[in-house]
Structures are given as C-alpha cells and as structure tokens.
Design an enzyme around this catalytic site. Structure first.
Site, PDB file in Angstrom:
ATOM      1  N   ASP A 103       0.860  -1.185   0.000  1.00 13.18           N
ATOM      2  CA  ASP A 103       0.000   0.000   0.000  1.00 13.18           C
ATOM      3  C   ASP A 103       0.894   1.231   0.000  1.00 13.18           C
ATOM      4  O   ASP A 103       1.768   1.375   0.871  1.00 13.18           O
ATOM      5  CB  ASP A 103      -0.918   0.005   1.222  1.00 13.18           C
ATOM      6  CG  ASP A 103      -1.925   1.148   1.156  1.00 13.18           C
ATOM      7  OD1 ASP A 103      -3.003   0.952   0.585  1.00 13.18           O
ATOM      8  OD2 ASP A 103      -1.597   2.243   1.678  1.00 13.18           O
TER       9      ASP A 103
ATOM     10  N   ASN B 215      -2.175  12.893  -3.798  1.00 14.82           N
ATOM     11  CA  ASN B 215      -3.256  13.320  -4.697  1.00 14.82           C
ATOM     12  C   ASN B 215      -3.692  14.756  -4.395  1.00 14.82           C
ATOM     13  O   ASN B 215      -3.907  15.562  -5.310  1.00 14.82           O
ATOM     14  CB  ASN B 215      -4.456  12.380  -4.574  1.00 14.82           C
ATOM     15  CG  ASN B 215      -4.340  11.179  -5.505  1.00 14.82           C
ATOM     16  OD1 ASN B 215      -3.694  11.249  -6.538  1.00 14.82           O
ATOM     17  ND2 ASN B 215      -4.964  10.083  -5.118  1.00 14.82           N
TER      18      ASN B 215
ATOM     19  N   ASP C  96      -1.883   9.011 -10.392  1.00  7.22           N
ATOM     20  CA  ASP C  96      -1.871   7.915 -11.371  1.00  7.22           C
ATOM     21  C   ASP C  96      -0.452   7.631 -11.847  1.00  7.22           C
ATOM     22  O   ASP C  96      -0.051   6.467 -12.006  1.00  7.22           O
ATOM     23  CB  ASP C  96      -2.762   8.274 -12.565  1.00  7.22           C
ATOM     24  CG  ASP C  96      -4.239   8.270 -12.203  1.00  7.22           C
ATOM     25  OD1 ASP C  96      -4.584   7.731 -11.133  1.00  7.22           O
ATOM     26  OD2 ASP C  96      -5.043   8.813 -12.989  1.00  7.22           O
TER      27      ASP C  96
ATOM     28  N   GLU D 140      -4.601   2.160  -4.404  1.00  4.58           N
ATOM     29  CA  GLU D 140      -3.141   2.207  -4.321  1.00  4.58           C
ATOM     30  C   GLU D 140      -2.555   0.929  -3.742  1.00  4.58           C
ATOM     31  O   GLU D 140      -1.402   0.902  -3.313  1.00  4.58           O
ATOM     32  CB  GLU D 140      -2.702   3.403  -3.470  1.00  4.58           C
ATOM     33  CG  GLU D 140      -3.095   3.330  -2.005  1.00  4.58           C
ATOM     34  CD  GLU D 140      -4.464   3.921  -1.714  1.00  4.58           C
ATOM     35  OE1 GLU D 140      -4.705   4.329  -0.567  1.00  4.58           O
ATOM     36  OE2 GLU D 140      -5.295   3.984  -2.645  1.00  4.58           O
TER      37      GLU D 140
END
Length: 513
Positions: A391, A399, A408, A434
């Site tokens: 993770d 983000n 991304d 993620e």
C-alpha cells in the site's frame, strides 16, 4: 587461413574430425587440436592413481613421513621432474639404510581398490542427470542418445572401472555440448521467425486495435528468457478473447448471409417488379386504345373497371414487395448491430482481459488466474507460495498536493519499478486503488520479505518525477505464506493486518504475518 585463436583451432580440429569420419572423442579431438596448433600433446599425468599411492605410503618413521610428504607435494604439482627427484633420493637413502620404501603390494592393493569405489547413490544420481538431460536438448541426435544409453547402463552396473567411466562421461559431455549449442541456435531462430510473423500480421492489421494488443502480448511473451509461467499467462489472457473471436466470426457469417439473402430477394423483387411493370404498361396501353375506340358510356364503363382493378393489383404487389424488402433490411440491420456490439465487446475485453489499464499489472481477474496456477503448482511440487500486500504511503496527500494525474503517474512508477526488481516467477497485480499484491512462488516467508524489501530499495533509488519535482514515494507491506487448506481471502487478511502494522510502526516497512 591459419587458425590463430583457441576458438579457431577448435573449429578447425572439429572440421578435420568430420572430414576423416572419426568419432569426436576427447582423445581424437586433442590429437587434431595439437595437429592444427602445431604443438606437442602433453604427456598425461595419472593424478588419481598417484594420489592413491601417496595415501597408501607408510609413515611409521620420520624418514617415511618425510618421503610421503615430498611425494604428495610432487603429485599435487603435477611434476614428473619432482617425482623423479624424490624417488631417486629415496632409493639412495634406501641403499644406505634398511628402511622399506613402501608397504607390500598385498597391503597396498586393498587400499587402492577401496579408493576407486563410487557410492551407489552417486552413480544413480548421475544416471538420472544423464537421462533427464536428453529431453532438454531433444532426442533427434541418434549418437548422443546412444552415448547416453551406454553411460546410463554402465553407471548402473554393480562395479565400474574409473578410467572407463571417465571416458564414457567425456564422450557424452563432448557430444552433448554440440547438441546443446545446436538446440540453442534452433530456439533462437524459431523465436526470430515467430517475431517476424507476428510483426507482419500486426502491420497488415493496423485497423484492428484488439488484434494489435494480442499480438503485442504474444511478442512480449516470446522474448527470452522463456518460462512456462509467462507462456501460461499468455494462454490465459488469450483464452477468453479467442472464444469471443469465434462468436464474432459466427455472427459475421450470419450477418453476411442475411445481407446476401436481402440482396437476392431485392434483385428477385426488382426483376418481378420490372416484369409486372411491363405487363401493366401493356395492359394500360390496351385500356387506352379501348377508351379511344369507345363511343358510348356503356363501352367505357367496363374498360374503366378493368383499369381500376389492375391499378389496385399493382399497388398491392408494390406494397408486398416493399414489406418483404423492409423485413429483410431490418434483419440485416439487426445482424450488423450484433456484429458491432461483439466488436466493441472484443475491444473492451482486449483492454481489460487480465491487466490493469493504468499500471499494466495484472488486474483482479488476472491475479485470480495466476493464483490458481501457482496454487496448483505448489501443491504438485510441494513448494511454498507466499504473497505480499503493498500500500502506497500517504497516497491521499500526494493526490491532494499534486493532483490525481500525479497520483496515477505514481502508481505507474511503482508498478514499473516493481517489475524490474521482482524475479521472473513473481507476479504483480493491482488489488485496488493504491494497493498491489505480489505472488511469490517457490519462496519461504523470510526470502519473500527480502524480495519485497529489494523492491523498496529500488524504489528509493529511482525517484518519481512529477513535472520538474522529484518525489520520494514509499510503501508499506505485509507478507504471509499461503497454506494448502485456506483460500485467498484468509491469506490476504493476514497480509493486510501485517501491512497496517507496518504503517503503524512508521511506514516504509515490510512485516511478516
């Protein structure tokens, strides 16, 4: 051209062996090698025999111990001159004293005989290695098969003569080297041929994106080194697409047949309409002549009635033809719509069959297929299968600070780095958001932890670029071993708990469940 390098001398020696139709034994090869090189063959040194003699020498007195040490040193140096000097000195000492040079042959023979015996387990393992080597290089070479059979039979005899065994092993190894080289060249040529065919097919089908993707996957799989896992992965990826292609082909045939039927009926109706039009035209011209000749209402009335009836019949025929053509046209439109729907479905499945569109890693479907294969393989071979749950650390903050496009790109960067750091047998899958899963076949938990840590180290050396900014992205991971009696959900739950423990411990860590 005179051979100058060892490789050129060896090739010329092989050519002479072939020209004279001599077997490629080590002795023959050595003879021609020295003949090409213009050198004298080295005198063979019986190392093993002399070592056995050295071990059997007595060492009861200081003089015997000294002689045994000097003799063993000369043997280890492969020196005939030193052996001659040591023996000469010992003979001179013997003439001046009553010491014995060596124990009697009766005492020496059992020792030598004992040293030349091979463990039966070792001989059987050697026989199995020789037998298993043949399928790897192919059984097309009759000579190497004969040598292998001869060597295997000799290894399984109750007793072996070491010089004979060494000669059989040398002959087989020499022939096997040529076969292995030829098989490697054949494999390389076949791969080049396959790549050429796939490239040509891709060039002439540029208008079919789904086919381009499949051909690209096949080209990637056909890159050396080949592995059964990569081939099975490609087979799984193409299985659903192949089925859908067959369905599409069948629907296209149905659509083509509908179009052919429509065209045939249309031509038939057109022909009938043309014929009917000519008949009606002649009939109406006849009615017109009758009307011209009529002089009273009584004569005109029946002509008008016939003309009206003919007009009604013509209208009904036209309507029936139109209805038939309309029905056929509707069928053709439906068939064409079905083909287009299948084409779009084929495109979608080509994009989403087994891989994540963003990262190129396996998606959940691809991961499930890989997990099924690796679980079955682990059960068959009795090996361990581990998995890791990764993770990205602080992904939400990434983000929020740099935007979703940067997020991304960070996921893509992680997947790219992981693929380069993982082993060929490992599989990377995007589990969601993620989170990523790594399948680690033939691996115990401690080694699995080291593999994931290697991915972490590689990620710190390859910084992620967001525009002109360098960003360090890290992940936390939990590793666990899958057990034969449990399912994936149970194993991933343990890995998830270990992963969250790694985050609580400070992130950028790998913990074992």
């Amino acid at each position: 051209m005179t051979a100058s390098t060892p490789q050129e001398i060896a090739r010329e020696a092989v050519k002479r062996l072939t020209a004279r139709k001599l077997p490629p034994t080590p002795e023959n090869f050595q003879t021609f090698y020295h003949e090409v090189a213009g050198t004298r063959p080295l005198k063979p040194f019986p190392l093993e025999n002399l070592r056995q003699i050295a071990q059997a020498l007595p060492e009861a007195t200081p003089a015997q111990q000294r002689f045994k040490s000097q003799f063993g040193k000369a043997v280890s140096m492969h020196s005939w001159d030193d052996l001659e000097r040591v023996l000469s000195q010992q003979l001179r000492n013997q003439s001046a004293s009553t010491e014995t040079l060596a124990p009697t042959p009766v005492a020496l023979a059992p020792v030598v005989q004992e040293q030349e015996r091979f463990p039966p387990e070792l001989l059987e393992q050697m026989a199995r290695i020789v037998g298993n080597a043949l399928p790897a290089v192919g059984n097309d070479d009759r000579k190497v098969v004969e040598l292998a059979d001869e060597l295997i039979n000799y290894l399984r005899l109750p007793e072996q003569h070491p010089p004979s065994l060494r000669k059989l092993m040398a002959d087989f190894a020499f022939r096997l080297s040529f076969v292995a080289e030829e098989q490697a060249a054949i494999r390389e040529t076949l791969l080049k041929l396959l790549h050429g065919v796939l490239d040509n097919v891709r060039v002439v089908n540029l208008e079919q994106p789904w086919l381009q993707k499949q051909l690209g996957a096949l080209i990637d799989v056909a890159q050396p080194p080949l592995s059964i896992r990569r081939l099975e992965d490609a087979q799984s990826r193409l299985k659903d697409l192949t089925r859908l292609q067959l369905d599409t082909k069948e629907q296209m045939i149905v659509a083509q047949n509908a179009m052919k039927e429509t065209l045939a009926v249309f031509m038939q109706r057109l022909s009938e309409t043309a014929a009917n039009s000519q008949q009606y035209q002649q009939r109406f011209e006849h009615f017109a002549h009758q009307l011209e000749r009529s002089t009273s209402l009584a004569e005109i009335t029946p002509v008008l009635q016939q003309a009206i009836q003919s007009a009604r019949t013509l209208a009904l025929d036209s309507q029936r033809t139109g209805d038939d053509l309309g029905g056929l046209r509707e069928r053709a439109i439906q068939a064409e719509a079905q083909v287009e729907q299948l084409r779009l479905e084929l495109q979608r499945m080509s994009d989403q069959a087994s891989h994540d569109l963003l990262t190129g890693a396996l998606n959940r479907k691809g991961m499930a297929e890989a997990l099924e294969r690796e679980t079955a393989r682990a059960q068959r071979s009795g090996t361990r299968l581990c998995l890791a749950l990764l993770d990205l650390d602080d992904f939400k903050r990434l983000n929020d600070s740099w935007g979703h496009l940067a997020g991304d790109a960070a996921l893509q960067h992680l997947a790219t780095v992981a693929k380069t750091a993982l082993r060929p047998q490992d599989a990377l899958a995007r589990y969601g958001g993620e989170e990523f899963v790594i399948l680690l076949p033939d691996t115990d938990p401690d080694d699995a932890v080291e593999v994931v840590r290697r991915v972490q180290r590689e990620l710190t050396t390859q910084l992620f670029m967001s525009g002109s900014e360098r960003l360090l992205i890290t992940f936390s991971a939990g590793v666990t071993q899958m057990h034969s009696e449990e399912n994936f959900e149970q194993a991933i739950e343990r890995a998830d708990q270990a992963m969250y423990a790694a985050k609580r411990a400070g992130k950028n860590r790998v913990l074992r469940a």
